[in-house]
Write a protein that holds these residues in place. Structure first.
Motif, mmCIF file in Angstrom:
data_model
loop_
_atom_site.group_PDB
_atom_site.id
_atom_site.type_symbol
_atom_site.label_atom_id
_atom_site.label_comp_id
_atom_site.label_asym_id
_atom_site.label_seq_id
_atom_site.Cartn_x
_atom_site.Cartn_y
_atom_site.Cartn_z
ATOM 1 N N ILE A 1 2.125 -2.186 7.166
ATOM 2 C CA ILE A 1 0.758 -1.651 7.500
ATOM 3 C C ILE A 1 0.373 -2.519 8.611
ATOM 4 C CG2 ILE A 1 -1.517 -0.938 6.862
ATOM 5 C CD1 ILE A 1 0.505 0.607 5.399
ATOM 6 N N PHE B 1 -7.810 -5.269 2.965
ATOM 7 C CA PHE B 1 -6.545 -4.947 3.553
ATOM 8 C C PHE B 1 -6.342 -5.488 4.968
ATOM 9 C CE2 PHE B 1 -6.633 -0.816 0.730
ATOM 10 C CZ PHE B 1 -5.742 -1.626 -0.067
ATOM 11 N N ASN C 1 -1.711 0.586 -5.212
ATOM 12 C CA ASN C 1 -1.449 -0.459 -4.310
ATOM 13 C C ASN C 1 -0.882 -1.579 -5.292
ATOM 14 O OD1 ASN C 1 -2.685 0.139 -1.683
ATOM 15 N ND2 ASN C 1 -4.389 0.244 -3.147
ATOM 16 N N VAL D 1 1.399 5.148 0.868
ATOM 17 C CA VAL D 1 0.582 5.928 1.907
ATOM 18 C C VAL D 1 1.166 7.238 2.019
ATOM 19 C CG1 VAL D 1 0.256 3.987 3.545
ATOM 20 C CG2 VAL D 1 2.547 4.745 3.550
ATOM 21 N N MET E 1 0.778 -1.200 0.013
ATOM 22 C CA MET E 1 -0.116 0.080 -0.068
ATOM 23 C C MET E 1 0.931 1.330 -0.012
ATOM 24 S SD MET E 1 -2.595 1.487 2.987
ATOM 25 C CE MET E 1 -3.917 0.167 3.062
ATOM 26 N N GLU F 1 -3.852 6.057 3.061
ATOM 27 C CA GLU F 1 -3.750 5.298 1.919
ATOM 28 C C GLU F 1 -3.801 6.308 0.738
ATOM 29 O OE1 GLU F 1 -6.028 2.197 -0.916
ATOM 30 O OE2 GLU F 1 -6.994 3.089 0.670
ATOM 31 N N PHE G 1 -5.440 -0.495 9.535
ATOM 32 C CA PHE G 1 -6.091 0.199 8.377
ATOM 33 C C PHE G 1 -7.632 0.398 8.713
ATOM 34 C CE2 PHE G 1 -8.782 0.566 4.299
ATOM 35 C CZ PHE G 1 -8.369 1.660 3.849
ATOM 36 N N THR H 1 -4.563 5.015 8.574
ATOM 37 C CA THR H 1 -3.318 4.030 8.411
ATOM 38 C C THR H 1 -2.345 4.098 9.292
ATOM 39 O OG1 THR H 1 -3.812 3.782 6.154
ATOM 40 C CG2 THR H 1 -1.719 2.852 6.729
#
Length: 235
Positions: A151, A193, A171, A132, A130, A167, A154, A144
């Motif tokens: 991660i 997620f 991804n 960020v 992901m 986010e 989330f 997040t």
């Protein structure tokens, strides 16, 4: 590199603007939003695009065709009458997807080094990544938690301590992840997620530049101002 763009949603927050057009076809500076997305993808070395479409999909295909006019190759995955959600749309497009592939939202404009993100992902033995941004609730509510390159939490509903990231909107997934998504029924990335997090399979990749999104009237206004500031986008 290949990017799947999730462009099948109803865009209800933009009504009445999107009552007769899909979000990807919202006009900004005289061109549909999707043109801006394809421009930054092409600049970043992305040559293959899979459009996961649903609502008013024919308008998107009629304008963009096979993508050659825009410097990319476009394939289409159709959701049909029942929308499948962000993760369900990827499952539906499985036969068209590379391993691994990027996925991004149909309302996001990003400043991401796609090649560097992919290099980082390939250097780690994880199922997904992901991107960020350290948002501190600035543009939207942060959702997040990142710790040790992964991660750790989330949630768009539950605000917890340590949520300073959001986010970013792109991804990376290995195709094995698609086996975690139920076939033919609605399922979102917001559901996927947490399962990847539970398995400790979701990498974090921090991006320093802010993102734009046109999913809300405020976001659309901000992106329109950005387009004016840069004088539009040349193909």
């Amino acid at each position: 590199m290949q990017v799947a763009i999730l462009a099948g949603g109803l865009a209800t927050r933009l009504r009445p603007l999107t009552e007769k057009i899909p979000k990807s076809m919202v006009m900004i500076g005289g061109r549909p939003f999707l043109e801006y997305q394809l421009h930054f993808l092409r600049k970043n070395g992305v040559t293959s695009v899979v459009l996961c479409v649903g609502y008013l999909a024919e308008q998107i295909e009629n304008h963009f065709g096979d993508g050659r006019k825009f410097g990319v190759s476009i394939s289409y995955s159709y959701e049909g009458d029942e929308l499948l959600g962000t993760a369900g749309a990827l499952k539906n497009a499985e036969r068209l997807l590379d391993d691994p592939f990027f996925a991004m939202y149909g309302d996001s404009y990003l400043f991401l080094d796609f090649a560097d993100a992919m290099r980082y992902f390939r250097s780690r033995n994880k199922l997904a990544l992901m991107t960020v941004y350290k948002n501190h609730d600035q543009f939207e509510r942060s959702n997040t938690v990142v710790e040790g390159g992964l991660i750790k939490k989330f949630s768009k509903k539950e605000k917890t301590e340590g949520m300073v990231y959001i986010e970013y909107g792109a991804n990376i997934f290995r195709k094995d992840v698609l086996q975690m998504i139920p076939q033919g029924q609605p399922y979102s990335l917001d559901e996927l997620f947490p399962e990847l997090i539970r398995r400790e399979e979701l990498l974090a990749y921090e991006v320093r530049d802010r993102f734009y999104q046109i999913g809300s009237p405020q976001g659309l206004e901000e992106f329109e101002k950005y387009v004016i500031e840069i004088g539009g986008v040349t193909q």
